[in-house]
Design a protein around this motif. Structure first.
Motif, PDB file in Angstrom:
ATOM      1  N   ILE A 190      -2.949  14.422   1.683  1.00 25.43           N
ATOM      2  CA  ILE A 190      -2.977  13.081   2.280  1.00 25.43           C
ATOM      3  C   ILE A 190      -2.178  12.097   1.413  1.00 25.43           C
ATOM      4  CG2 ILE A 190      -4.488  11.126   2.853  1.00 25.43           C
ATOM      5  CD1 ILE A 190      -6.637  13.299   3.545  1.00 25.43           C
ATOM      6  N   PHE A 191      -2.356  12.203   0.112  1.00 26.17           N
ATOM      7  CA  PHE A 191      -1.676  11.360  -0.869  1.00 26.17           C
ATOM      8  C   PHE A 191      -0.158  11.444  -0.679  1.00 26.17           C
ATOM      9  CE2 PHE A 191       0.027  10.996  -5.260  1.00 26.17           C
ATOM     10  CZ  PHE A 191      -0.556   9.822  -5.682  1.00 26.17           C
ATOM     11  N   GLU A 192       0.374  12.658  -0.652  1.00 24.71           N
ATOM     12  CA  GLU A 192       1.819  12.857  -0.530  1.00 24.71           C
ATOM     13  C   GLU A 192       2.331  12.415   0.828  1.00 24.71           C
ATOM     14  OE1 GLU A 192       5.374  14.972   0.735  1.00 24.71           O
ATOM     15  OE2 GLU A 192       3.376  15.724   1.245  1.00 24.71           O
ATOM     16  N   LYS A 193       1.579  12.711   1.891  1.00 25.31           N
ATOM     17  CA  LYS A 193       1.997  12.337   3.244  1.00 25.31           C
ATOM     18  C   LYS A 193       2.098  10.820   3.405  1.00 25.31           C
ATOM     19  CE  LYS A 193       2.467  14.502   6.520  1.00 25.31           C
ATOM     20  NZ  LYS A 193       3.705  15.032   7.160  1.00 25.31           N
ATOM     21  N   ARG A 194       1.090  10.095   2.955  1.00 26.62           N
ATOM     22  CA  ARG A 194       1.094   8.641   3.108  1.00 26.62           C
ATOM     23  C   ARG A 194       2.190   7.993   2.263  1.00 26.62           C
ATOM     24  NH1 ARG A 194      -0.859   6.399   7.362  1.00 26.62           N
ATOM     25  NH2 ARG A 194      -1.435   4.496   6.244  1.00 26.62           N
ATOM     26  N   LEU A 195       2.398   8.511   1.044  1.00 28.85           N
ATOM     27  CA  LEU A 195       3.467   7.964   0.209  1.00 28.85           C
ATOM     28  C   LEU A 195       4.829   8.206   0.837  1.00 28.85           C
ATOM     29  CD1 LEU A 195       2.408   8.868  -3.456  1.00 28.85           C
ATOM     30  CD2 LEU A 195       2.283   6.660  -2.308  1.00 28.85           C
ATOM     31  N   SER A 196       5.030   9.383   1.427  1.00 30.25           N
ATOM     32  CA  SER A 196       6.320   9.712   2.032  1.00 30.25           C
ATOM     33  C   SER A 196       6.635   8.787   3.206  1.00 30.25           C
ATOM     34  CB  SER A 196       6.340  11.178   2.497  1.00 30.25           C
ATOM     35  OG  SER A 196       5.480  11.369   3.608  1.00 30.25           O
ATOM     36  N   GLN A 197       5.596   8.178   3.792  1.00 30.01           N
ATOM     37  CA  GLN A 197       5.779   7.240   4.907  1.00 30.01           C
ATOM     38  C   GLN A 197       5.854   5.784   4.438  1.00 30.01           C
ATOM     39  OE1 GLN A 197       2.419   8.151   7.407  1.00 30.01           O
ATOM     40  NE2 GLN A 197       3.179  10.176   7.965  1.00 30.01           N
ATOM     41  N   GLY A 198       5.795   5.592   3.119  1.00 29.22           N
ATOM     42  CA  GLY A 198       5.901   4.244   2.567  1.00 29.22           C
ATOM     43  C   GLY A 198       4.608   3.464   2.525  1.00 29.22           C
ATOM     44  N   HIS A 199       3.465   4.170   2.644  1.00 33.57           N
ATOM     45  CA  HIS A 199       2.159   3.502   2.588  1.00 33.57           C
ATOM     46  C   HIS A 199       1.597   3.616   1.170  1.00 33.57           C
ATOM     47  CE1 HIS A 199       2.162   3.117   6.927  1.00 33.57           C
ATOM     48  NE2 HIS A 199       2.376   4.417   7.055  1.00 33.57           N
ATOM     49  N   TYR A 200       1.624   2.516   0.440  1.00 29.10           N
ATOM     50  CA  TYR A 200       1.200   2.520  -0.957  1.00 29.10           C
ATOM     51  C   TYR A 200      -0.133   1.796  -1.148  1.00 29.10           C
ATOM     52  CZ  TYR A 200       5.641   4.442  -2.608  1.00 29.10           C
ATOM     53  OH  TYR A 200       6.701   5.271  -2.848  1.00 29.10           O
ATOM     54  N   ILE A 201      -0.879   2.289  -2.105  1.00 29.24           N
ATOM     55  CA  ILE A 201      -2.136   1.647  -2.504  1.00 29.24           C
ATOM     56  C   ILE A 201      -1.842   0.381  -3.301  1.00 29.24           C
ATOM     57  CG2 ILE A 201      -4.118   1.874  -4.069  1.00 29.24           C
ATOM     58  CD1 ILE A 201      -4.608   3.495  -1.632  1.00 29.24           C
ATOM     59  N   THR A 202      -2.622  -0.666  -3.052  1.00 33.51           N
ATOM     60  CA  THR A 202      -2.570  -1.871  -3.874  1.00 33.51           C
ATOM     61  C   THR A 202      -3.963  -2.134  -4.424  1.00 33.51           C
ATOM     62  OG1 THR A 202      -0.794  -2.831  -2.515  1.00 33.51           O
ATOM     63  CG2 THR A 202      -2.042  -4.330  -3.936  1.00 33.51           C
ATOM     64  N   LEU A 203      -4.081  -2.153  -5.738  1.00 32.96           N
ATOM     65  CA  LEU A 203      -5.360  -2.377  -6.402  1.00 32.96           C
ATOM     66  C   LEU A 203      -5.315  -3.675  -7.207  1.00 32.96           C
ATOM     67  CD1 LEU A 203      -5.984   1.263  -7.741  1.00 32.96           C
ATOM     68  CD2 LEU A 203      -7.059   0.180  -5.765  1.00 32.96           C
ATOM     69  N   PRO A 204      -6.462  -4.292  -7.466  1.00 32.53           N
ATOM     70  CA  PRO A 204      -6.481  -5.500  -8.297  1.00 32.53           C
ATOM     71  C   PRO A 204      -5.945  -5.197  -9.693  1.00 32.53           C
ATOM     72  CG  PRO A 204      -8.587  -5.174  -7.188  1.00 32.53           C
ATOM     73  CD  PRO A 204      -7.812  -3.920  -6.977  1.00 32.53           C
TER      74      PRO A 204
END
Length: 292
Positions: free
Chosen positions: A128-142
């Motif tokens: 899931i991690f690799e798939k979402r990153l490959s689509q440009g969906h990045y986590i944003t944390l405080p």
């Protein structure tokens, strides 16, 4: 169970997996493709919307797309692939397994050991991690969260090992500090609690005491000897500690599978009642019944 019953005999499994693949299509497109009327399809999508509310995600209809915090979207996909019917099991590729193996090998070789983990859960999260990153969906944390963990010895070791082996996959995207921290924290969702196996790292040992009172109260309520069951007590404290750390990225990680909750309610009602009372009094978690 809810997700599973939702997608059986419906078009939702196909739609959810298309969404996961990053495809943004209209209701009309799926209506023609799957031979459902648009009105019938909208009824199914209304059910999906109700499920997504539990994950604090909304469903955009034109085109179909999941809208919400990236952490919550990833958690939904993990639950979907983990607990729905067998046909939706993620297709973990060899490079995912190689990355996990090389990273763990690196940490054992250079740092002396790793946590006792469920490799299937790690592989699912990596997929899931690799798939979402490959689509440009990045986590944003405080930013405060990164500063809280960046000096932890276990984080430094994890960071070094992951960056070295992640970079070997030339088609994988660049890792941000927030993505590294997410991967580091989500490990706590994969730990197996067994005797004589590591389920916390040394740099968290002092935090176990935070959960001493609640576990002592549990042993007292159950008339269990602490001296004869000290390993169990430490395991319980480690579980609560790890879950608290994991909850820093999202309290959704406290939620439990419906089937497991039903088993606990049926087979261990008294034990469940004690934990429910203790956890509600402690105000440690957002979902005390699930944690219990």
């Amino acid at each position: 169970n809810y997700i599973n019953s939702l997608i059986n005999d419906s078009p939702l499994d196909y739609i959810i997996e298309n969404l996961f693949e990053g495809k943004k299509e209209s209701i009309g497109y799926y209506s023609e493709l799957l031979f459902f009327s648009e009105s019938t399809l909208r009824k199914h999508l209304k059910l999906l919307k109700n499920v997504l509310k539990e994950y604090h995600i909304t469903l955009s209809l034109n085109p179909l797309e999941l809208i919400g915090k990236e952490i919550n979207v990833r958690y939904f996909y993990f639950q979907y692939f983990r607990y729905s019917h067998i046909d939706t099991t993620p297709s973990v590729r060899q490079e995912h397994l190689t990355f996990i193996y090389d990273t763990l090998k690196e940490m054992i070789k250079n740092y002396g050991g790793v946590l006792n983990i469920d490799y299937y859960r790690v592989a699912s999260w990596t997929f899931i991690f690799e798939k979402r990153l490959s689509q440009g969906h990045y986590i944003t944390l405080p930013p405060t969260l990164y500063h809280e963990f960046k000096h932890k010895n276990s984080f430094i070791k994890f960071n070094n090992a992951v960056r070295e082996h992640f970079s070997k996959n030339s088609d994988w995207p660049t890792l941000t500090n927030d993505e590294i921290l997410f991967a580091y924290l989500v490990r706590f969702d994969t730990i197996i609690y067994e005797n004589d196996k590591p389920y916390f790292t040394d740099d968290y040992f002092d935090q176990l005491n935070v959960y001493n009172d609640i576990t002592t109260s549990f042993f007292s309520s159950m008339n269990i000897s602490i001296s004869l069951n000290i390993s169990l007590k430490i395991q319980l404290q480690a579980f609560l500690m790890n879950l608290t750390i994991l909850s820093k990225i999202s309290p959704l990680f406290q939620q439990n599978h419906t089937q497991l909750k039903r088993i606990a309610e049926t087979e261990y009602p008294e034990t469940l009642k004690i934990w429910n009372n203790l956890l509600k009094e402690s105000i440690l978690f957002d979902y005390p019944h699930d944690v219990a």
